[in-house]
Every structure is written in C-alpha cells, then in structure tokens.
Design a protein around this motif. Sequence first.
Motif, PDB file in Angstrom:
ATOM      1  N   LEU A 117       4.340   1.158   1.986  1.00 22.80           N
ATOM      2  CA  LEU A 117       4.275   0.117   3.013  1.00 22.80           C
ATOM      3  C   LEU A 117       4.076  -1.263   2.382  1.00 22.80           C
ATOM      4  CD1 LEU A 117       3.988  -0.476   6.126  1.00 22.80           C
ATOM      5  CD2 LEU A 117       1.525  -0.256   5.754  1.00 22.80           C
ATOM      6  N   VAL A 150       2.957  -4.697   2.860  1.00 19.30           N
ATOM      7  CA  VAL A 150       2.130  -5.357   3.862  1.00 19.30           C
ATOM      8  C   VAL A 150       2.290  -6.875   3.809  1.00 19.30           C
ATOM      9  CG1 VAL A 150      -0.243  -5.691   4.631  1.00 19.30           C
ATOM     10  CG2 VAL A 150       0.499  -3.442   3.874  1.00 19.30           C
ATOM     11  N   PRO A 175      -0.290 -10.638  15.200  1.00 20.19           N
ATOM     12  CA  PRO A 175      -0.657  -9.365  15.818  1.00 20.19           C
ATOM     13  C   PRO A 175      -1.342  -8.433  14.826  1.00 20.19           C
ATOM     14  CG  PRO A 175       1.718  -9.508  15.497  1.00 20.19           C
ATOM     15  CD  PRO A 175       1.158 -10.841  15.146  1.00 20.19           C
ATOM     16  N   SER A 176      -1.978  -7.403  15.352  1.00 19.30           N
ATOM     17  CA  SER A 176      -2.668  -6.425  14.519  1.00 19.30           C
ATOM     18  C   SER A 176      -1.696  -5.793  13.534  1.00 19.30           C
ATOM     19  CB  SER A 176      -3.274  -5.353  15.423  1.00 19.30           C
ATOM     20  OG  SER A 176      -4.001  -4.444  14.660  1.00 19.30           O
ATOM     21  N   GLY A 177      -2.162  -5.632  12.286  1.00 22.56           N
ATOM     22  CA  GLY A 177      -1.342  -4.997  11.272  1.00 22.56           C
ATOM     23  C   GLY A 177      -0.348  -5.921  10.606  1.00 22.56           C
ATOM     24  N   SER A 178      -0.415  -7.228  10.919  1.00 25.48           N
ATOM     25  CA  SER A 178       0.566  -8.143  10.330  1.00 25.48           C
ATOM     26  C   SER A 178       0.210  -8.532   8.898  1.00 25.48           C
ATOM     27  CB  SER A 178       0.690  -9.390  11.203  1.00 25.48           C
ATOM     28  OG  SER A 178      -0.570  -9.982  11.399  1.00 25.48           O
ATOM     29  N   GLY A 179      -0.975  -8.146   8.426  1.00 26.94           N
ATOM     30  CA  GLY A 179      -1.334  -8.406   7.035  1.00 26.94           C
ATOM     31  C   GLY A 179      -2.298  -9.566   6.840  1.00 26.94           C
ATOM     32  N   LYS A 180      -2.922 -10.033   7.907  1.00 29.33           N
ATOM     33  CA  LYS A 180      -3.824 -11.184   7.813  1.00 29.33           C
ATOM     34  C   LYS A 180      -5.045 -10.882   6.934  1.00 29.33           C
ATOM     35  CE  LYS A 180      -4.534 -11.169  12.238  1.00 29.33           C
ATOM     36  NZ  LYS A 180      -3.852  -9.942  12.696  1.00 29.33           N
ATOM     37  N   SER A 181      -5.690  -9.778   7.224  1.00 27.67           N
ATOM     38  CA  SER A 181      -6.864  -9.418   6.417  1.00 27.67           C
ATOM     39  C   SER A 181      -6.469  -9.197   4.969  1.00 27.67           C
ATOM     40  CB  SER A 181      -7.508  -8.133   6.940  1.00 27.67           C
ATOM     41  OG  SER A 181      -7.920  -8.299   8.266  1.00 27.67           O
ATOM     42  N   THR A 182      -5.349  -8.528   4.791  1.00 26.03           N
ATOM     43  CA  THR A 182      -4.897  -8.247   3.436  1.00 26.03           C
ATOM     44  C   THR A 182      -4.678  -9.547   2.661  1.00 26.03           C
ATOM     45  OG1 THR A 182      -3.837  -6.259   4.279  1.00 26.03           O
ATOM     46  CG2 THR A 182      -3.165  -7.002   2.096  1.00 26.03           C
ATOM     47  N   GLU A 217     -11.637 -12.735  11.078  1.00 23.81           N
ATOM     48  CA  GLU A 217     -12.021 -12.371  12.448  1.00 23.81           C
ATOM     49  C   GLU A 217     -13.531 -12.349  12.611  1.00 23.81           C
ATOM     50  OE1 GLU A 217      -9.952  -9.281  14.381  1.00 23.81           O
ATOM     51  OE2 GLU A 217      -8.188  -9.453  13.117  1.00 23.81           O
ATOM     52  N   PHE A 273       0.887  -1.163   0.000  1.00 21.09           N
ATOM     53  CA  PHE A 273       0.000   0.000   0.000  1.00 21.09           C
ATOM     54  C   PHE A 273       0.918   1.203   0.000  1.00 21.09           C
ATOM     55  CE2 PHE A 273      -2.939  -3.026   2.158  1.00 21.09           C
ATOM     56  CZ  PHE A 273      -3.953  -2.972   1.231  1.00 21.09           C
ATOM     57  N   GLU A 289      -8.209  -7.259  -3.300  1.00 22.49           N
ATOM     58  CA  GLU A 289      -7.026  -6.413  -3.467  1.00 22.49           C
ATOM     59  C   GLU A 289      -6.182  -7.013  -4.593  1.00 22.49           C
ATOM     60  OE1 GLU A 289      -6.447  -3.690  -1.834  1.00 22.49           O
ATOM     61  OE2 GLU A 289      -7.567  -3.869   0.054  1.00 22.49           O
ATOM     62  N   HIS A 321      -8.705 -14.639  16.507  1.00 22.55           N
ATOM     63  CA  HIS A 321      -8.031 -14.411  17.787  1.00 22.55           C
ATOM     64  C   HIS A 321      -8.508 -15.423  18.819  1.00 22.55           C
ATOM     65  CE1 HIS A 321      -5.924 -10.991  16.415  1.00 22.55           C
ATOM     66  NE2 HIS A 321      -6.972 -10.220  16.251  1.00 22.55           N
TER      67      HIS A 321
HETATM   68  N1  LIG Z   1      -6.448  -0.073   1.919  1.00 20.88           N
HETATM   69  C1  LIG Z   1      -5.326   0.155   2.628  1.00 20.88           C
HETATM   70  N2  LIG Z   1      -4.568   1.226   2.361  1.00 20.88           N
HETATM   71  C2  LIG Z   1      -3.422   1.461   3.059  1.00 20.88           C
HETATM   72  N3  LIG Z   1      -2.965   0.683   4.020  1.00 20.88           N
HETATM   73  C3  LIG Z   1      -3.669  -0.405   4.346  1.00 20.88           C
HETATM   74  C4  LIG Z   1      -4.895  -0.731   3.664  1.00 20.88           C
HETATM   75  N4  LIG Z   1      -5.376  -1.867   4.193  1.00 20.88           N
HETATM   76  C5  LIG Z   1      -4.499  -2.238   5.150  1.00 20.88           C
HETATM   77  N5  LIG Z   1      -3.477  -1.377   5.249  1.00 20.88           N
HETATM   78  C6  LIG Z   1      -2.337  -1.494   6.161  1.00 20.88           C
HETATM   79  O1  LIG Z   1      -1.749  -2.749   5.958  1.00 20.88           O
HETATM   80  C7  LIG Z   1      -1.313  -3.300   7.174  1.00 20.88           C
HETATM   81  C8  LIG Z   1      -1.903  -4.666   7.354  1.00 20.88           C
HETATM   82  O2  LIG Z   1      -3.286  -4.546   7.486  1.00 20.88           O
HETATM   83  P1  LIG Z   1      -4.241  -5.788   7.718  1.00 20.88           P
HETATM   84  O3  LIG Z   1      -5.617  -5.246   7.826  1.00 20.88           O
HETATM   85  O4  LIG Z   1      -4.003  -6.805   6.671  1.00 20.88           O
HETATM   86  O5  LIG Z   1      -3.739  -6.316   9.126  1.00 20.88           O
HETATM   87  P2  LIG Z   1      -4.358  -7.430  10.050  1.00 20.88           P
HETATM   88  O6  LIG Z   1      -3.297  -8.417  10.272  1.00 20.88           O
HETATM   89  O7  LIG Z   1      -5.647  -7.912   9.458  1.00 20.88           O
HETATM   90  O8  LIG Z   1      -4.639  -6.637  11.373  1.00 20.88           O
HETATM   91  P3  LIG Z   1      -5.859  -6.713  12.393  1.00 20.88           P
HETATM   92  O9  LIG Z   1      -5.589  -7.859  13.295  1.00 20.88           O
HETATM   93  O10 LIG Z   1      -5.813  -5.408  13.100  1.00 20.88           O
HETATM   94  O11 LIG Z   1      -7.110  -6.888  11.585  1.00 20.88           O
HETATM   95  C9  LIG Z   1      -1.701  -2.316   8.262  1.00 20.88           C
HETATM   96  O12 LIG Z   1      -0.565  -1.552   8.576  1.00 20.88           O
HETATM   97  C10 LIG Z   1      -2.747  -1.459   7.613  1.00 20.88           C
HETATM   98  O13 LIG Z   1      -2.718  -0.165   8.121  1.00 20.88           O
END
Ligand SMILES: Nc1ncnc2c1ncn2[C@@H]1O[C@H](COP(=O)(O)OP(=O)(O)OP(=O)(O)O)[C@@H](O)[C@H]1O
Lengths: 264, 251
Positions: A26, A28, A47-54, A184, A23, A63, A216
Amino acid sequence: MTDSQPGTGNAPLLDVIDVHKRFGKLEVLRGITMPVAHGEVVAILGPSGSGKSTLLRCINHLEKIDGGRILFEGKLVGYREVDGKLKEEREGSIARMRAQMGMVFQRFNLFPHLTALGNVMEAPVQVLGKSRDEARETAVATLTRVGLASKLHVYPAQLSGGQQQRVAIARALAMNPKLMLFDEATSALDPELVGEVLAVMRDLAAEGMTMLAVTHEMGFAREAAHRVVFMDEGVIQEEAPPAEFFGAPKTERARNFLRRVTQT
Amino acid sequence: MTFLAVDWGYIGEHLFSDIVFEGVWMTLRLTATAMFFGVVLGTAFALMRLARAWPVKAVGLAYIWFFRGTPLIVQIVFWFFALPQVWPEWAPWNGQMSPFTTGVFALAINEGAYMTEIMRAGIQSVDTGQMEAAKSLGMTYPKAMRRIILPQALRVVIPPTGNEFIALLKNSSLVSVISVSELFLVAKLQYSSSLLYFEWLIIASLWYLALTTVGSIIQAWIESRYGAGSYGSGAGGGGVARRWLGMGVRD
Ligand SMILES: Nc1ncnc2c1ncn2[C@@H]1O[C@H](COP(=O)(O)OP(=O)(O)OP(=O)(O)O)[C@@H](O)[C@H]1O
Ligand SMILES: [Mg+2]
C-alpha cells in the motif's frame, strides 16, 4: 516580527520534497511536496486514510520514508547522504532533530506515571540537560500558559481529556520547538472540551509558532491557518489560503469532502 | 515428650541454633543475589527478544528455550562438575569457581530465563504511543526505555516477580548438590548423622515457611504501593529504584 511573515523568508523551515511512503504494497504517500515557511500555520485536511498522520510521522521520522526527502532547517531529517544515497541517520542525531519539533497526538500519550509537571519537565531535564530547578520554572510557566497552573501536581488519570491535551501541548512547548506538529489534537475529545484546546492552538498560531495541524476542525483551519492543504489518497489534491479553499474549492474531491464535513 | 514418635523438644532446641541460622542466611544470600542478577539478565534478554534484528531476537529466544527447557538441577551440576572437566579455564579467575559463586551463577541464569518472559510481557503491556511520545520529545531508545517504558512495565512485572522470588527461595535448596551449605544442606547433614529425618525436615520447612511468608507479605506491600492503579493514588516517597526510574519523582 516582519521577518516571520509567512512566505517571505528565504529558505523554508521545513521542506517536504516528493515524499513517498509504503506500508507493504500500500503506497500511503505518493509524492508529497510541501514547503513550510517560518511562522506559517498549515492546516492539513483530508478524508480518513488519506495519509495525513503518516505524513506528520514521517516529518518527525517516526516512520522511514521510501522516496524523496525531508529537510528541516536545510538538514535532512532522519537520513544522511552517502554517495548520493540516503542512509538512515544515527539514533542520537535523529533524537536531536526531533527535540526541535513538538508533536501532539490524538490520544495525548501523556506519561501516566508522572504528574503534569513531571510530564513537562521530563524532556528538558533528560534531553536538554537542564537542571531540575530551571526545568521546573519553565514547566510551571508553560503549564500556566495553557491554563493549568492549578494542576501541576496532578496525574494524567485525574485530568479531563482537554486538560490532558493541554498538558501534552505544554510538554512539547517546554522543549522550545521551532515547529509544532498536531495530529488531530481535538478528535479524541468530548465536544465541550474541544474549544479549550483549540484556544491554546490559536494562541500559539497568533504568537507566530510554525504549525502543521492535521485537523477536522474547519473553524480552526479557516481562521487560524495561513494555508490549507487538502490530501486524498496520498496526494496533495489542492492547496490554497483558507478563504479561497473554503470559498471556491477547485477539485471535485475537495468539494465532496467539504460537503461531507459541513453536513455533520 | 513424644508425639508420633517425633522428638518435639529436639526441634525446639535446634530451630534457632547457629548452624541453622547460617543455613538460613546462606539461603537468603543465594536467593537475593541470584534474583538480582536474574532480573538484570531478564531485562537484557527481554530487550533482545523485542529487538528488530532477527539474530538478536534469536539469541533471546535460544536463551529462554534452553534454560527453561532443562531441569535446574542439571544446570547446576553442569556448571559445577561438567563444564570444568571439559574446559578447565572456563572460569576466568583461576579456573575455579566456589560452590557459592557457581550456585548464584546457575540460579541467576535459570531465573533470568523466566524473568525474560516476565519483563517482555511487562514492556509489551505499555502502550506504543508512550515510546512515540518519548521519541518525539527527543529521547533516545535507551533513555525512553529507562525513564518512560520500564517504570510503567513495573506494574505488570512486580506481581509475577514476587512469585519468582518465592519460587527461588525454595529452588535454592537444589544447590545443596554442589555443597553450598544453605538451609536444606544443613538439615540434610544433620539428619544423615542423627538419623532424625522428620525433625530436621520440620526445622528446615518451618524456616522455608517463615521466609516465604515474609516474602509474600513484602510482595503484597510492594504491589499495593506500585501495582495496578497506583498512579496518582498518592504513592509518595520513593526508593532509589523508583527515583532512578523517574517514578513519581516529586517535582
Ligand atoms: N503502521 C502501519 N502499517 C500499515 N498500514 C498503515 C500503518 N499506518 C497507517 N497505515 C495505513 O496507511 C493509510 C493512511 O493512514 P494515516 O493514518 O496516515 O491516515 P489519516 O489520513 O491520518 O487518517 P485518519 O483521518 O483516519 O487519521 C491507511 O490506509 C492506514 O491503514
Ligand atoms: Mg490520522
């Protein structure tokens, strides 16, 4: 169902190969490789922000990816190969591929203007071209399966969070998907409602559904998953069967992570 | 009977005369047709404004900028008098558009610019998770728009659209300048010959008030049915539009 024994099939149902996702500046996802066999249940922790949702969103092509490739039943997801380069696929064929994967979101994303039954019937009618009667029959059966036979004609706003999430699961199941992605699914729920959704997910896992669940809920990962994938900073740090992962985590990061989640 | 030197009897005699009825009917036809196409144009241009490709976006933006930024009366005169002069074939059918067709055309294009912003705001009011959920179920963008997003946008779109309709009822009087015999032109021709300005303006105004009042009542009714917080409040039935958009379709 011997041939659906996880890990024994020949080609994986889903193959994530060295996937990168950025992104802006960054990065991800930094080279994720993860084959998923037919019938396998994979819990993704991190952990949060590790990229799981992505990662889940890339698998569904919500995406685009910046590197690597994702194969579903041996076919590229979201792209086609032209002269060795990946070009984004046409919308229609991306949609056809998505129709075979179910996705459950943290915030349910039910269609508020449709009843529970309407939510579950919508895609079978609009996407698969089923008749309304046929779709209704499947929808009633699916909603019954998630324990909502008495809520067919109720709008989402009148359902509890747990009920809404079960409708969302039914909505995905009604498409008869080959793979279910859970992002989640219980994180937005009040603690007392988590159990009813997890029960549905455990049932699905027991019935042999191929599942990728970001969660989680350590109990779910420990008991329902065949494999735990632990992600941090866009990389798979560690993956192992749950007993091994929870019993003897190899990496410092995983140990730290487990210490933190078991504290709360 | 005179009061303020106004001939009230004359007003009573003419309020329900045939020429007045014809004018009212023309005003209604103009407004309804222009509104219909205005909504269609507004939806199309709103989707363009929300498109990812910048040239498409730019077209949407230019449309609004131009048609909201110039007076409606200038646009009406332009389509009817100015454009045919420099480009006689511009109307594909024999180079001539009737005053009514031109009137509808001018009003619809102008209305479309306002509706574009209303539709855009409506579409943007829908949570982005809705489009993602629809896509994850295998819907294409157009299908998701039609079945999932637009029906939800309606809640935000309906109140300002009602206001637009009422404004258009009044603005339709401007096409009198290209001799469409709608309500105002009827009154104008009558006061020009009879010199009873006050009486004819009263007649026209009473009708405009009647139309806008009925319009407001219908608007309030639609809002109570489809407006905010209506999901699940037992709004049953459903017209063609509702069914087509998949709102509250009985399962
Ligand atoms: N559309 C986007 N544009 C810019 N940055 C993004 C976007 N989506 C996610 N990110 C960034 O990518 C990183 C990973 O996000 P992601 O949502 O995949 O994390 P996660 O592991 O699912 O976290 P969580 O447990 O909080 O859901 C984060 O730093 C987030 O801020
Ligand atoms: Mg997440």
